[in-house]
Write a protein that holds these residues in place. Sequence first.
Motif, PDB file in Angstrom:
ATOM      1  N   ILE A   1     -82.198  37.547  85.050  1.00 50.05           N
ATOM      2  CA  ILE A   1     -83.646  37.437  85.262  1.00 50.05           C
ATOM      3  C   ILE A   1     -83.860  37.637  86.757  1.00 50.05           C
ATOM      4  N   THR A   2     -84.874  38.402  87.145  1.00 48.57           N
ATOM      5  CA  THR A   2     -85.090  38.566  88.587  1.00 48.57           C
ATOM      6  C   THR A   2     -85.507  37.207  89.168  1.00 48.57           C
ATOM      7  N   PRO A   3     -85.125  36.929  90.419  1.00 50.36           N
ATOM      8  CA  PRO A   3     -85.470  35.626  91.004  1.00 50.36           C
ATOM      9  C   PRO A   3     -86.979  35.340  90.945  1.00 50.36           C
ATOM     10  N   ASP A   4     -87.809  36.376  91.158  1.00 50.25           N
ATOM     11  CA  ASP A   4     -89.263  36.154  91.123  1.00 50.25           C
ATOM     12  C   ASP A   4     -89.726  35.702  89.743  1.00 50.25           C
ATOM     13  N   GLU A   5     -89.192  36.374  88.716  1.00 49.27           N
ATOM     14  CA  GLU A   5     -89.597  36.034  87.345  1.00 49.27           C
ATOM     15  C   GLU A   5     -89.120  34.625  86.992  1.00 49.27           C
ATOM     16  N   LEU A   6     -87.902  34.310  87.402  1.00 48.79           N
ATOM     17  CA  LEU A   6     -87.349  32.988  87.094  1.00 48.79           C
ATOM     18  C   LEU A   6     -88.189  31.893  87.766  1.00 48.79           C
ATOM     19  N   LYS A   7     -88.596  32.172  88.998  1.00 45.53           N
ATOM     20  CA  LYS A   7     -89.424  31.210  89.725  1.00 45.53           C
ATOM     21  C   LYS A   7     -90.747  31.000  88.966  1.00 45.53           C
ATOM     22  N   ARG A   8     -91.312  32.131  88.483  1.00 48.15           N
ATOM     23  CA  ARG A   8     -92.576  32.021  87.723  1.00 48.15           C
ATOM     24  C   ARG A   8     -92.373  31.214  86.449  1.00 48.15           C
ATOM     25  N   ILE A   9     -91.262  31.456  85.762  1.00 50.16           N
ATOM     26  CA  ILE A   9     -90.993  30.698  84.526  1.00 50.16           C
ATOM     27  C   ILE A   9     -90.918  29.203  84.848  1.00 50.16           C
ATOM     28  N   VAL A  10     -90.177  28.868  85.898  1.00 50.41           N
ATOM     29  CA  VAL A  10     -90.031  27.449  86.275  1.00 50.41           C
ATOM     30  C   VAL A  10     -91.417  26.843  86.520  1.00 50.41           C
ATOM     31  N   GLU A  11     -92.280  27.603  87.191  1.00 52.50           N
ATOM     32  CA  GLU A  11     -93.615  27.073  87.505  1.00 52.50           C
ATOM     33  C   GLU A  11     -94.454  26.863  86.239  1.00 52.50           C
ATOM     34  N   VAL A  12     -94.382  27.840  85.319  1.00 50.36           N
ATOM     35  CA  VAL A  12     -95.153  27.725  84.070  1.00 50.36           C
ATOM     36  C   VAL A  12     -94.658  26.513  83.271  1.00 50.36           C
ATOM     37  N   VAL A  13     -93.330  26.363  83.204  1.00 47.53           N
ATOM     38  CA  VAL A  13     -92.756  25.245  82.438  1.00 47.53           C
ATOM     39  C   VAL A  13     -93.113  23.912  83.113  1.00 47.53           C
ATOM     40  N   ARG A  14     -92.972  23.891  84.429  1.00 45.78           N
ATOM     41  CA  ARG A  14     -93.262  22.658  85.182  1.00 45.78           C
ATOM     42  C   ARG A  14     -94.714  22.229  84.963  1.00 45.78           C
TER      43      ARG A  14
END
Length: 397
Positions: free
Chosen positions: A188-201
């Motif tokens: 997963i690209t770091p940007d996408e992973l960061k976005r996923i973490v934010e959505v989940v959080r």
Amino acid sequence: MNSVSEPLLHLAARVDAIQPFYVMEMMKEAELLERAGRDIIHMSIGQPDFTAPEPVLEAAANALRRGDMHYTSALGIRPLREAIAGHYAHAYGLDVDPARIVVTAGASAALLLACAALVDRDDEVLMPDPCYPCNRHFVTAAEGKPVLVPSGPAERFQLTADDVERLWTARTRGVLLASPSNPTGTSITPDELKRIVEVVRARGGFTVVDEIYQGLSYDAPPVSAVSFGDDVITVNSFSKYFNMTGWRLGWLVVPPSLVDAFEKLAQNLFICASALAQHAALACFKPETLAIYEMRRLEFKRRRDFLVPALESLGFTVPVMPDGAFYVYADCRNVPHPAARDSAALTSAMLHDAGVVMVPGIDFGTAAPHDYVRVSYATAYSRLEEAVERLRGVFKR
Ligand SMILES: Cc1ncc(COP(=O)(O)O)c(C=O)c1O
């Protein structure tokens, strides 16, 4: 010999819910062929052909001689937790408190612990399809519901933040990701992973990221999900990058507030990871051992760089260049063979006609399993070359 006939025991429903690996059936067939004298090239294997380097064996022998083989703390021996924290500093420039590191019997025990700690009955957990097949079983073992999200080449075969937003329900508890992934070798690209973490959080859920293949990254320096916040749970292992599959050793980095919960579960479910493996693994982080691992990583990269174009020359399509692990997820629909439209039939034909074992997509999900095979390059370079030549002969006919 006991003459009492075996009583018919009731089997739990979860046994039926677990599908056997199709590749195991193929391995049985491969074994029969080998016993009959055929030379079989194994490109199905999910473990490095390299074994633990000399300094690790020496550390294990010394630990055995010391006789230091008692139970350890459920969280792992302190020097190993410190060494793992040191590895995050050295490899990723990350400051991780050793107190957050939970040493486990492989990533398998780590994933099981994470699900036991975070998933309640009927809780939904999002994961990509295709993915590592055991992930859905870890969730069902905790009585949760794995939600497989069809993830194709456009998404690098990974979940996206949009998927998570779209599919999150009142029952969703979190996401389970692996980067780089098995079976696709894509991150997963770091940007996408960061976005996923934010959505989940934002939804109060958990993000578990399995980074077991992260040491085997080839194109860009890997970014650990540890850097996206203390609430992210990461899983790792000594099996792949550290070439210690059978030693059964891995770890988690957990949020500080969850350490006690993980410790309590680990004490009760496993007591501790193997003491011998823990003492041996201390030697993994010595500069001379890391130098060996780095050479091996470069050898895996060399194999990938040979194999991907070679597969394409045979008629496979590799829609996303794998950037890590030791797998290529190859679309087989255009291979010049009558079984090309059914990867299970094609892998069977490749085994019988070329003596080459690969894994059909059905072992990894239900979205587009017949279109793909997983090709492992955890096999010597010369054997990969030979496999390609054999397949060229079969596909030409
Ligand atoms: C993505 C992934 N996670 C976890 C595991 C389990 O690894 P371990 O040997 O550390 O239990 C594997 C093994 O193949 C894997 O591919």
